[in-house]
Write a protein that holds these residues in place. Structure first.
Motif, PDB file in Angstrom:
ATOM      1  N   ASN B  98      44.496  34.958  39.118  1.00 24.70           N
ATOM      2  CA  ASN B  98      43.213  34.365  39.506  1.00 24.70           C
ATOM      3  C   ASN B  98      42.245  35.418  40.019  1.00 24.70           C
ATOM      4  O   ASN B  98      41.831  35.375  41.163  1.00 24.70           O
ATOM      5  CB  ASN B  98      43.426  33.268  40.556  1.00 24.70           C
ATOM      6  CG  ASN B  98      44.248  33.749  41.731  1.00 24.70           C
ATOM      7  OD1 ASN B  98      44.711  34.892  41.740  1.00 24.70           O
ATOM      8  ND2 ASN B  98      44.425  32.913  42.732  1.00 24.70           N
ATOM      9  N   PRO B  99      41.872  36.378  39.154  1.00 26.42           N
ATOM     10  CA  PRO B  99      40.895  37.381  39.593  1.00 26.42           C
ATOM     11  C   PRO B  99      39.563  36.715  39.902  1.00 26.42           C
ATOM     12  O   PRO B  99      39.224  35.704  39.292  1.00 26.42           O
ATOM     13  CB  PRO B  99      40.774  38.307  38.383  1.00 26.42           C
ATOM     14  CG  PRO B  99      41.161  37.480  37.220  1.00 26.42           C
ATOM     15  CD  PRO B  99      42.191  36.517  37.723  1.00 26.42           C
ATOM     16  N   PHE B 100      38.832  37.276  40.850  1.00 28.00           N
ATOM     17  CA  PHE B 100      37.499  36.764  41.149  1.00 28.00           C
ATOM     18  C   PHE B 100      36.579  37.070  39.973  1.00 28.00           C
ATOM     19  O   PHE B 100      36.783  38.061  39.272  1.00 28.00           O
ATOM     20  CB  PHE B 100      36.927  37.431  42.399  1.00 28.00           C
ATOM     21  CG  PHE B 100      37.684  37.140  43.641  1.00 28.00           C
ATOM     22  CD1 PHE B 100      38.113  35.848  43.943  1.00 28.00           C
ATOM     23  CD2 PHE B 100      37.993  38.159  44.531  1.00 28.00           C
ATOM     24  CE1 PHE B 100      38.802  35.584  45.095  1.00 28.00           C
ATOM     25  CE2 PHE B 100      38.685  37.904  45.695  1.00 28.00           C
ATOM     26  CZ  PHE B 100      39.098  36.611  45.975  1.00 28.00           C
ATOM     27  N   PRO B 101      35.545  36.244  39.759  1.00 24.68           N
ATOM     28  CA  PRO B 101      34.607  36.537  38.678  1.00 24.68           C
ATOM     29  C   PRO B 101      33.685  37.687  39.033  1.00 24.68           C
ATOM     30  O   PRO B 101      32.491  37.529  39.154  1.00 24.68           O
ATOM     31  CB  PRO B 101      33.841  35.215  38.520  1.00 24.68           C
ATOM     32  CG  PRO B 101      33.973  34.536  39.824  1.00 24.68           C
ATOM     33  CD  PRO B 101      35.266  34.983  40.425  1.00 24.68           C
ATOM     34  N   MET B 102      34.262  38.849  39.240  1.00 22.39           N
ATOM     35  CA  MET B 102      33.484  40.033  39.619  1.00 22.39           C
ATOM     36  C   MET B 102      34.058  41.210  38.830  1.00 22.39           C
ATOM     37  O   MET B 102      34.968  41.040  38.021  1.00 22.39           O
ATOM     38  CB  MET B 102      33.668  40.347  41.108  1.00 22.39           C
ATOM     39  CG  MET B 102      33.453  39.186  42.041  1.00 22.39           C
ATOM     40  SD  MET B 102      33.946  39.658  43.713  1.00 22.39           S
ATOM     41  CE  MET B 102      33.695  38.112  44.551  1.00 22.39           C
ATOM     42  N   GLU B 106      35.087  45.395  42.457  1.00 25.26           N
ATOM     43  CA  GLU B 106      34.742  44.413  43.504  1.00 25.26           C
ATOM     44  C   GLU B 106      35.933  43.536  43.872  1.00 25.26           C
ATOM     45  O   GLU B 106      36.065  43.104  45.008  1.00 25.26           O
ATOM     46  CB  GLU B 106      33.600  43.520  43.015  1.00 25.26           C
ATOM     47  CG  GLU B 106      32.248  44.207  43.015  1.00 25.26           C
ATOM     48  CD  GLU B 106      31.198  43.346  42.337  1.00 25.26           C
ATOM     49  OE1 GLU B 106      30.226  42.984  42.999  1.00 25.26           O
ATOM     50  OE2 GLU B 106      31.375  43.030  41.131  1.00 25.26           O
ATOM     51  N   TYR B 110      36.910  43.566  47.821  1.00 24.94           N
ATOM     52  CA  TYR B 110      36.574  42.309  48.514  1.00 24.94           C
ATOM     53  C   TYR B 110      37.314  42.179  49.846  1.00 24.94           C
ATOM     54  O   TYR B 110      36.696  41.942  50.885  1.00 24.94           O
ATOM     55  CB  TYR B 110      36.913  41.128  47.604  1.00 24.94           C
ATOM     56  CG  TYR B 110      36.597  39.777  48.182  1.00 24.94           C
ATOM     57  CD1 TYR B 110      35.307  39.294  48.183  1.00 24.94           C
ATOM     58  CD2 TYR B 110      37.607  38.991  48.743  1.00 24.94           C
ATOM     59  CE1 TYR B 110      35.013  38.059  48.715  1.00 24.94           C
ATOM     60  CE2 TYR B 110      37.329  37.741  49.273  1.00 24.94           C
ATOM     61  CZ  TYR B 110      36.029  37.282  49.258  1.00 24.94           C
ATOM     62  OH  TYR B 110      35.743  36.053  49.791  1.00 24.94           O
ATOM     63  N   GLY B 111      38.645  42.356  49.809  1.00 22.73           N
ATOM     64  CA  GLY B 111      39.453  42.211  51.021  1.00 22.73           C
ATOM     65  C   GLY B 111      39.079  43.215  52.099  1.00 22.73           C
ATOM     66  O   GLY B 111      38.737  42.837  53.221  1.00 22.73           O
ATOM     67  N   PRO B 147      33.935  43.409  34.022  1.00 22.60           N
ATOM     68  CA  PRO B 147      34.396  42.156  34.656  1.00 22.60           C
ATOM     69  C   PRO B 147      35.907  41.980  34.560  1.00 22.60           C
ATOM     70  O   PRO B 147      36.499  42.166  33.497  1.00 22.60           O
ATOM     71  CB  PRO B 147      33.670  41.073  33.862  1.00 22.60           C
ATOM     72  CG  PRO B 147      33.033  41.749  32.699  1.00 22.60           C
ATOM     73  CD  PRO B 147      32.962  43.196  32.961  1.00 22.60           C
ATOM     74  N   PRO B 149      37.764  39.296  34.617  1.00 21.11           N
ATOM     75  CA  PRO B 149      38.330  38.253  33.750  1.00 21.11           C
ATOM     76  C   PRO B 149      38.497  38.685  32.296  1.00 21.11           C
ATOM     77  O   PRO B 149      39.116  37.973  31.533  1.00 21.11           O
ATOM     78  CB  PRO B 149      37.314  37.103  33.873  1.00 21.11           C
ATOM     79  CG  PRO B 149      36.667  37.324  35.181  1.00 21.11           C
ATOM     80  CD  PRO B 149      36.569  38.807  35.313  1.00 21.11           C
ATOM     81  N   ARG B 163      44.871  43.597  44.439  1.00 17.47           N
ATOM     82  CA  ARG B 163      43.936  42.978  45.384  1.00 17.47           C
ATOM     83  C   ARG B 163      44.651  42.586  46.669  1.00 17.47           C
ATOM     84  O   ARG B 163      44.146  42.793  47.770  1.00 17.47           O
ATOM     85  CB  ARG B 163      43.314  41.749  44.727  1.00 17.47           C
ATOM     86  CG  ARG B 163      42.319  41.024  45.582  1.00 17.47           C
ATOM     87  CD  ARG B 163      41.704  39.872  44.835  1.00 17.47           C
ATOM     88  NE  ARG B 163      42.689  38.845  44.525  1.00 17.47           N
ATOM     89  CZ  ARG B 163      42.473  37.817  43.704  1.00 17.47           C
ATOM     90  NH1 ARG B 163      41.312  37.698  43.107  1.00 17.47           N
ATOM     91  NH2 ARG B 163      43.404  36.925  43.476  1.00 17.47           N
ATOM     92  N   ALA B 164      45.862  42.036  46.514  1.00 20.97           N
ATOM     93  CA  ALA B 164      46.633  41.653  47.702  1.00 20.97           C
ATOM     94  C   ALA B 164      47.017  42.897  48.509  1.00 20.97           C
ATOM     95  O   ALA B 164      47.051  42.864  49.737  1.00 20.97           O
ATOM     96  CB  ALA B 164      47.876  40.874  47.292  1.00 20.97           C
ATOM     97  N   SER B 166      45.320  45.609  48.734  1.00 18.29           N
ATOM     98  CA  SER B 166      44.154  46.373  49.182  1.00 18.29           C
ATOM     99  C   SER B 166      43.985  46.349  50.691  1.00 18.29           C
ATOM    100  O   SER B 166      43.409  47.265  51.253  1.00 18.29           O
ATOM    101  CB  SER B 166      42.890  45.823  48.521  1.00 18.29           C
ATOM    102  OG  SER B 166      42.634  44.511  48.989  1.00 18.29           O
TER     103      SER B 166
END
Lengths: 304, 254
Positions: B98-102, B106, B110-111, B147, B149, B163-164, B166
């Protein structure tokens, strides 16, 4: 040529060889006629408006072409509809400035911060009803509530607030749909990183919902741009642009109102100007619709 | 309180969704720098247990809980315990990528940005180290502004792991992280999990016994909300003590 006639003849024989074939053909034919009837109003309106208005918007006589948008109404043929053009832009910008944040944040609260239940049902029900109310009723309400009860008086404030009321249900509902389409797992991913609810909503959910949101906003703008009825009792009229926020200096003209005023005038050159204004308004609304479409497709491709 | 550093302990935990009991009186603990697998058939409460550890179940209406989850000696369900601080220390990877739409960059920044890292150089360094840890750096280092996605499913999932990581959480929760992926990406991510346990405490939900055997050190077997067995993975799989565990491992229930 003869082969085409031959093909037509073969086709005709095929569709008439039995009752079943013939009825199949008949329904195909009737449906084609229905679709012609369905799309013809758009072209009829366009032809009617353009046949008279085209000269006004694209011509080069006095008060025509660029002058149509840049000069205020003058004597006789001279002068354009700058008052209406500027007035509509000002009204829509103000209405959007008030209506869009209210409805977007309202939708965020209802969708993200409340659970399904009474509150949500009431908000959704009222905005659905509100969206279905005829625009003249909004005009009457704007007059009774804003102009009279709140003593705002006719003018740009009352006019744009009435338009804002009209935008709210549409934008609220489309924003809600857009937010609902954002998968729960995106919100969870953000929350699991230690983000607060607000930061998740602002940075992730709204961002993911942006294409749907912007489409709803632009469509609502396109719609209120062409509304006459809400402005008749609330915005007044003006041969120039508003010079103050209250009093008679704040009266403002708008394109739909101008169309209505000019078209009911017996003078032919004013009726021509009405058609010109109508054509310009149609082009503006059409442009906004196309932009809405493009933006949502572009952004969607980039993000999802 | 306790001498454990990042140890999560679960004491007599029971949970309900509305009237439906999901977890029944569960007590267990998760050792540091190991992989603990939570196994069990579908609907046995594995994910609920996992999501109770970072309080993600709080979002579910009608969720109710009794018992304690202790993280670093504090009950995370105590009044006044900051759930945002908790989640800063317990990262999570989900079942579906579930990557962010960025952009990729980013997604990683984000974190850290949430938790106050503003320095561009530092963020840049975090992007690089996180992606390297998640074995994705070589594939995306030239496309950081594209991007996220657009990545393939396996790459997206590794991006989610990056991401987790980060915000460098000592504990990483993974909810069937490979079940939605093709076998090759799945194998890559399994390898990655084993690699990561040097630095992180990993709790992995899976319904795949072979996977649990390949990557985990100890395992918990849940059945209908009960903790049936909690032991070294090898021991559970080679000599299950309970017949329900045996039935699950041999494929008779699942």
């Amino acid at each position: 040529m003869s082969s085409r006639v031959g093909a037509l003849f073969v086709y005709f024989r095929t569709v008439t060889q039995s009752r079943r074939h013939f009825f199949d053909f008949l329904f195909k034919f009737l449906l084609a006629i229905v679709i012609l009837i369905v799309i013809s109003p758009f072209f009829l309106v366009l032809i009617q408006v353009a046949s008279i208005g085209f000269q006004q918007v694209f011509g080069s006589g006095p008060g025509q072409g660029l002058e149509f948008f840049t000069t205020f109404p003058g004597v006789g043929l001279a002068g354009g509809v700058r008052n209406a053009f500027v007035g509509t832009v000002e009204l829509v910008v103000l209405a959007g400035g008030v209506g869009i944040p209210l409805s977007v944040f309202g939708a965020v609260y209802i969708t993200e911060y409340t659970q399904a239940g009474w509150t949500r049902a009431i908000v959704e029900f009222t905005s659905d009803v509100l969206a279905g109310i005829p625009s003249i009723v909004f005009g009457a309400f704007g007059f009774a509530f804003l102009v009279d009860f709140l003593h705002l008086g006719m003018g740009i404030i009352a006019g744009s607030l009435t338009l804002a009321f009209m935008m709210i249900p549409t934008v609220l509902r489309t924003t809600q749909e857009a937010l609902r389409a954002v998968p729960m797992s995106l919100r969870e991913a953000s929350l699991a990183l230690g983000a607060t609810k607000w930061s998740t909503t602002w940075n992730v959910t709204l961002r993911a919902a942006f294409p749907g949101l912007i489409t709803g906003v632009l469509l609502a703008i396109g719609r209120v741009m062409g509304e006459t009825a809400p402005l008749i009792f609330t915005a007044g009229n003006n041969l120039s642009v508003p010079t103050s926020l209250t009093g008679s200096g704040s009266w403002v003209a708008s394109m739909p109102y101008t169309i209505w005023a000019y078209i009911s005038d017996p003078r032919e050159y004013l009726q021509a100007k009405a058609h010109g204004t109508a054509l310009a308004l149609m082009i503006m609304v059409l442009t906004i619709d196309v932009v809405a479409n493009l933006v949502s497709r572009k952004v969607t491709r980039r993000l999802v | 309180m306790s001498n454990f550093k990042h140890h999560i302990e679960v004491h007599n935990l029971s949970t309900w969704f509305g009237k439906k009991a999901i977890l029944k009186d569960i007590s267990c603990y998760f050792e540091d720098n190991t992989v603990t697998a939570i196994m069990g058939p579908s609907g046995c409460g594995k994910s609920t247990l996992l999501r109770t550890l970072n309080r993600l179940n709080d979002l579910v209406p009608n969720f109710r809980r009794e018992g304690e989850v202790v993280f670093r000696g504090e009950n995370i369900y105590d009044m006044g315990y900051s759930v945002y601080d908790l989640r800063k220390h317990i990262g999570m990877v989900f079942q579906r990528p579930n990557p962010f739409p960025m952009s990729i960059r980013e997604n990683i920044t984000y974190g850290p940005k949430l938790h106050g890292v503003k320095d561009e150089d530092e963020l840049e360094k975090i992007v690089e180290t996180s992606l390297k840890k998640a074995a994705l750096w070589d594939e995306v280092q030239d496309d950081l502004d594209k991007p996220a996605p657009n990545l393939s499913g396996g790459q997206q999932q590794r991006l989610c792991i990056a991401r987790a990581l980060s915000i460098n959480p000592p504990v990483l929760l993974a909810d069937e992280p490979v079940s939605a992926l093709d076998p090759i990406s799945a194998a890559k991510i399994e390898e990655l999990i084993v690699e990561l346990k040097k630095d992180y405490t990993i709790i992995l939900v899976t319904h795949n016994v072979q996977q649990a055997f390949r990557v985990s050190d100890q395992a918990a077997f849940l059945y209908l909300g009960e903790l049936v067995e909690f032991e070294k993975t090898k021991r559970i799989i080679e000599a299950p003590a309970d017949e329900r565990t045996e039935a699950f491992i041999t494929g008779r229930i699942g």
